[in-house]
Motif scaffolding. Structure first.
Motif, PDB file in Angstrom:
ATOM      1  N   LYS A 195      53.176  43.063 -13.099  1.00 19.94           N
ATOM      2  CA  LYS A 195      52.454  41.813 -13.247  1.00 19.94           C
ATOM      3  C   LYS A 195      52.205  41.164 -11.894  1.00 19.94           C
ATOM      4  O   LYS A 195      51.146  40.574 -11.667  1.00 19.94           O
ATOM      5  CB  LYS A 195      53.229  40.843 -14.137  1.00 19.94           C
ATOM      6  N   THR A 196      53.160  41.308 -10.998  1.00 28.04           N
ATOM      7  CA  THR A 196      53.019  40.727  -9.666  1.00 28.04           C
ATOM      8  C   THR A 196      51.857  41.382  -8.918  1.00 28.04           C
ATOM      9  O   THR A 196      51.081  40.700  -8.244  1.00 28.04           O
ATOM     10  CB  THR A 196      54.318  40.896  -8.871  1.00 28.04           C
ATOM     11  N   LEU A 197      51.743  42.686  -9.042  1.00 27.56           N
ATOM     12  CA  LEU A 197      50.668  43.418  -8.385  1.00 27.56           C
ATOM     13  C   LEU A 197      49.305  42.990  -8.946  1.00 27.56           C
ATOM     14  O   LEU A 197      48.344  42.809  -8.185  1.00 27.56           O
ATOM     15  CB  LEU A 197      50.880  44.929  -8.558  1.00 27.56           C
TER      16      LEU A 197
ATOM     17  N   ILE B 131      48.539  40.053 -10.378  1.00 26.15           N
ATOM     18  CA  ILE B 131      48.276  38.694  -9.934  1.00 26.15           C
ATOM     19  C   ILE B 131      47.860  38.683  -8.462  1.00 26.15           C
ATOM     20  O   ILE B 131      46.939  37.960  -8.072  1.00 26.15           O
ATOM     21  CB  ILE B 131      49.507  37.792 -10.166  1.00 26.15           C
ATOM     22  N   LEU B 132      48.506  39.511  -7.642  1.00 26.44           N
ATOM     23  CA  LEU B 132      48.154  39.597  -6.228  1.00 26.44           C
ATOM     24  C   LEU B 132      46.736  40.128  -6.058  1.00 26.44           C
ATOM     25  O   LEU B 132      45.967  39.624  -5.227  1.00 26.44           O
ATOM     26  CB  LEU B 132      49.161  40.495  -5.500  1.00 26.44           C
TER      27      LEU B 132
ATOM     28  N   CYS C 216      44.267  37.345  -7.078  1.00 26.18           N
ATOM     29  CA  CYS C 216      44.213  36.295  -6.056  1.00 26.18           C
ATOM     30  C   CYS C 216      43.437  36.756  -4.831  1.00 26.18           C
ATOM     31  O   CYS C 216      42.661  35.987  -4.256  1.00 26.18           O
ATOM     32  CB  CYS C 216      45.628  35.888  -5.652  1.00 26.18           C
TER      33      CYS C 216
END
Length: 93
Positions: A2-4, A6-7, A10
């Motif tokens: 999920k972090t990847l 979102i990054l 962005c």
């Protein structure tokens, strides 16, 4: 994971905001929604003759003309379009 995601979103947003791309306009900014009266009249002007009136429109003219005895007599001799125009002016539609 999920972090990847979102990054990545962005970074895509930052690229879109900071890009030098200018929106292309097909029309100049000084043209608006309004046109000159002469130009609008030329576009909207339509010739009308008896062949273009629907049966419902002719019937409504006939009903108006039947209320006046002179118009009704003229309608019988010269036609509904001529009688209505003579007694009531131009046809409204």
């Amino acid at each position: 994971m999920k972090t990847l995601l979102i990054l990545a979103l962005c970074s895509l947003a930052v690229i879109c905001v900071t890009s030098d791309a200018q929106p292309e306009d097909d029309q100049p900014a000084d043209e608006g929604l309004f046109v000159e009266m002469e130009q609008a009249s030329a576009v909207m002007r339509q010739k009308r003759n008896a062949g273009q009136l629907s049966l419902a429109q002719l019937e409504s003219l006939r009903e108006v003309c039947e209320a006046n005895i002179g118009c009704e007599h003229m309608m019988d001799t010269n036609g509904i379009i001529a009688a209505y125009t003579a007694y009531y002016g131009p046809i409204p539609y």
